[in-house]
Design an enzyme around this catalytic site. Structure first.
Site, PDB file in Angstrom:
ATOM      1  N   GLY A  84      42.607  32.344  41.057  1.00 28.63           N
ATOM      2  CA  GLY A  84      42.495  33.558  40.246  1.00 28.63           C
ATOM      3  C   GLY A  84      43.610  33.615  39.211  1.00 28.63           C
ATOM      4  CD  GLN A  85      43.311  37.606  35.071  1.00 28.66           C
ATOM      5  OE1 GLN A  85      44.025  37.614  34.074  1.00 28.66           O
ATOM      6  NE2 GLN A  85      42.647  38.675  35.475  1.00 28.66           N
ATOM      7  CB  VAL A  86      47.502  37.280  40.392  1.00 28.65           C
ATOM      8  CG1 VAL A  86      48.794  37.415  41.190  1.00 28.65           C
ATOM      9  CG2 VAL A  86      47.352  38.458  39.421  1.00 28.65           C
TER      10      VAL A  86
ATOM     11  CG  ASP B 177      33.779  32.262  51.722  1.00 32.59           C
ATOM     12  OD1 ASP B 177      34.168  33.415  51.423  1.00 32.59           O
ATOM     13  OD2 ASP B 177      32.611  31.869  51.531  1.00 32.59           O
TER      14      ASP B 177
ATOM     15  CB  ALA C  16      40.632  40.831  44.885  1.00 33.27           C
TER      16      ALA C  16
ATOM     17  CB  THR D 284      38.381  41.130  40.229  1.00 33.10           C
ATOM     18  OG1 THR D 284      37.858  39.849  39.869  1.00 33.10           O
ATOM     19  CG2 THR D 284      39.597  40.954  41.130  1.00 33.10           C
TER      20      THR D 284
ATOM     21  CB  THR E 180      43.262  48.108  41.393  1.00 35.50           C
ATOM     22  OG1 THR E 180      42.796  48.538  40.112  1.00 35.50           O
ATOM     23  CG2 THR E 180      42.412  48.795  42.460  1.00 35.50           C
ATOM     24  CG  ASP E 181      44.522  50.513  36.991  1.00 35.28           C
ATOM     25  OD1 ASP E 181      43.980  49.541  37.576  1.00 35.28           O
ATOM     26  OD2 ASP E 181      44.327  50.772  35.796  1.00 35.28           O
TER      27      ASP E 181
ATOM     28  CE1 TYR F  72      38.838  45.269  42.292  1.00 36.28           C
ATOM     29  CE2 TYR F  72      39.500  47.103  40.900  1.00 36.28           C
ATOM     30  CZ  TYR F  72      39.786  45.891  41.504  1.00 36.28           C
ATOM     31  OH  TYR F  72      41.017  45.326  41.313  1.00 36.28           O
TER      32      TYR F  72
END
Ligand SMILES: NC(=O)C1=CN([C@@H]2O[C@H](COP(=O)(O)OP(=O)(O)OC[C@H]3O[C@@H](n4cnc5c(N)ncnc54)[C@H](OP(=O)(O)O)[C@@H]3O)[C@@H](O)[C@H]2O)C=CC1
Ligand SMILES: Cc1cn([C@H]2C[C@H](O)[C@@H](COP(=O)(O)OP(=O)(O)O[C@H]3O[C@@H](C)C(=O)[C@@H](O)[C@H]3O)O2)c(=O)[nH]c1=O
Ligand SMILES: [Mg+2]
Length: 298
Positions: free
Chosen positions: A10-12, A45, A69, A71, A110-111, A134
Site C-alpha cells: 500500500g501507499q503507507v 490475506d 486496509a 480503503t 482515518t479522519d 469505510y
C-alpha cells in the site's frame, strides 16, 4: 529491532519499508506474497483471519505495523462484509496475537470516523460518528485493538497521497495531463498527508518507544480543500516540470460531484497531543507536497 509490516504494497506500507529499514530487520507481508518490485515476502490475506496469529507467533517481531486496509470508500458501501473483515476483524485478531506475546502494534485509522460537522480541528477524544461503511469499519477496528490489551498506537491520519499507489495526487497528475479543465470539490476541508510523513513519524515513534497506548492524530500541518490541494498540485507539478501546462481547476460543491459514500465536510485533525508526546514538528501540507514531488525517491 525486528519489525513486521503488514500490507507492504500500500501507499503507507511501501513508504514504511524504506523508513523502518534503519531500525533493524523488516519483514513484509502482502496479500500475494510478493512486493510490487517483484521480490518475495511473507503472504498474508487478512480475510483468512485464522492465519494471523500463527504468522505472528512464527515471526515473533518486536513490533507489528499494520498498513493494510480496505480503503475503497465508495466500494465499501456495497461491500460491507469485506470492509469489516479487513478493517475491523483482522486488526482485532492481529492485536490479540500481539497482546499474547507482548508485541507492540502500530495501526492507522482515518479522519472519516468523524461526521465533519465540527468547527475546530478534531481532537482524539471528540465524538465519532462515521458517515459511511469505510469510516464505520475503521472505527470498529480502533475499538477491537483497544479491547485486545495489546500495547498499541492507533494513528488517525487523512487524505494520504504519494507517488506510489492510488491517491488523489496521482489521479490529478493523470487527469490533468489529459484534460483542459477539471472540476473539484471546494467544500470539504482536511489535511493532505504524504505517505512518507506517516512512515517517517512511525519510525521515530518506534525508535523512542510507544509512550502510551491509544489513538493519536497524525496529519501534515495546516488545512485546505480538495480544490485547494488540486491547485497546489498543479502549481508544483508545472514548477517542477512534471506537467507542461496547467489545467483549469473549477471549484464545485459536493452536490455537483455525487459519490456513493458521503464524505465529511470538515475533517481537520488536531495533532498537538502526538507532537507534544514525541517532540515532533509536522511540516505544513504545502511544504510536504513540495518535498513529495521534488524528492522522487519517495
Ligand atoms: N488512503 C488514505 O487517504 C487514507 C488511509 N488511511 C489509513 O492508512 C492506512 C494505509 O492506507 P493506504 O496506504 O493509503 O492504503 P492502500 O489502499 O494504499 O493500501 C492498502 C493495502 O492493504 C492491502 N489489503 C487490503 N485488503 C487486504 C487483505 N484482505 N489482505 C491483505 N492485504 C490487504 C492492499 O492490498 P492489495 O493491493 O492486494 O489490495 C493494499 O496493499 C490504512 O489503515 C488506511 O485506512 C487513513 C486516512 C487516509
Ligand atoms: C477525482 C476527483 C475527486 N473529487 C472529489 C471526490 C472526493 O470528495 C475528493 C477526494 O477524492 P478521493 O476519491 O481521493 O477521496 P476519498 O477516497 O474519499 O479519500 C479518502 O480515502 C480514505 C481511504 C480516507 O481515509 C480519507 O482520509 C480520504 O483520503 O475529491 C472531485 O471533486 N473531482 C475529481 O476529479
Ligand atoms: Mg479513494
Amino acid at each position: 529491532m525486528k519489525l513486521l509490516v503488514v500490507g507492504a504494497n500500500g501507499q503507507v506500507g511501501n513508504a514504511l519499508l524504506r523508513a523502518l529499514a534503519p531500525l533493524g530487520e523488516v519483514i513484509a507481508t502482502t496479500r500475494s506474497g510478493q512486493l510490487d518490485d517483484g521480490s518475495a515476502c511473507e503472504r498474508l490475506d487478512l480475510a483468512d483471519v485464522e492465519a494471523i496469529a500463527p504468522l505472528v507467533q512464527r515471526l515473533r517481531p518486536d513490533a507489528v505495523v499494520n498498513a493494510a486496509a480496505y480503503t475503497a470508500v465508495d466500494r465499501a458501501e456495497d461491500d460491507r462484509a469485506a470492509a469489516f473483515i479487513a478493517n475491523a476483524d483482522a486488526p482485532a485478531r492481529l492485536a490479540q496475537a500481539c497482546a499474547a506475546q507482548d508485541i507492540a502494534l502500530v495501526h492507522y485509522s482515518t479522519d472519516y470516523v468523524f461526521d465533519g460537522r465540527g468547527t475546530r480541528p478534531y481532537r482524539e477524544e471528540d465524538p465519532t460518528a462515521p458517515l459511511g461503511v469505510y469510516g464505520e469499519s475503521k472505527l470498529a477496528g480502533e475499538a477491537g485493538i483497544a479491547r485486545s490489551g495489546a500495547r498499541h498506537l492507533i494513528l488517525r491520519t487523512a487524505w494520504v497521497y504519494g507517488l506510489h499507489g492510488h491517491n488523489f495526487l496521482r489521479t490529478m497528475l493523470r487527469v490533468g495531463a489529459e484534460r483542459e479543465e477539471l472540476r473539484v470539490v471546494a467544500d470539504q476541508r482536511g489535511c493532505p498527508t504524504p505517505a512518507w510523513l506517516i512512515a517517517e513519524t512511525t519510525a521515530r515513534i518506534l525508535r523512542q518507544g510507544i509512550a502510551a497506548s491509544g489513538v493519536r492524530h497524525l496529519v501534515a500541518a495546516g488545512e485546505t480543500t480538495w480544490h485547494g490541494f488540486a491547485e497546489a498540485i498543479f502549481d508544483e507539478a508545472v514548477a517542477q516540470g512534471l506537467l507542461a501546462r496547467r489545467p483549469k481547476v473549477v471549484a464545485i460543491a459536493t452536490s455537483e460531484y455525487p459519490t456513493r459514500a458521503t464524505r465529511p465536510a470538515y475533517s481537520v485533525l488536531d495533532t498537538a497531543r502526538l507532537r507534544g508526546e514525541y517532540g515532533l514538528a509536522l511540516p505544513d501540507w504545502r511544504d510536504a507536497l513540495h518535498r513529495t514531488l521534488s524528492d522522487r525517491a519517495n
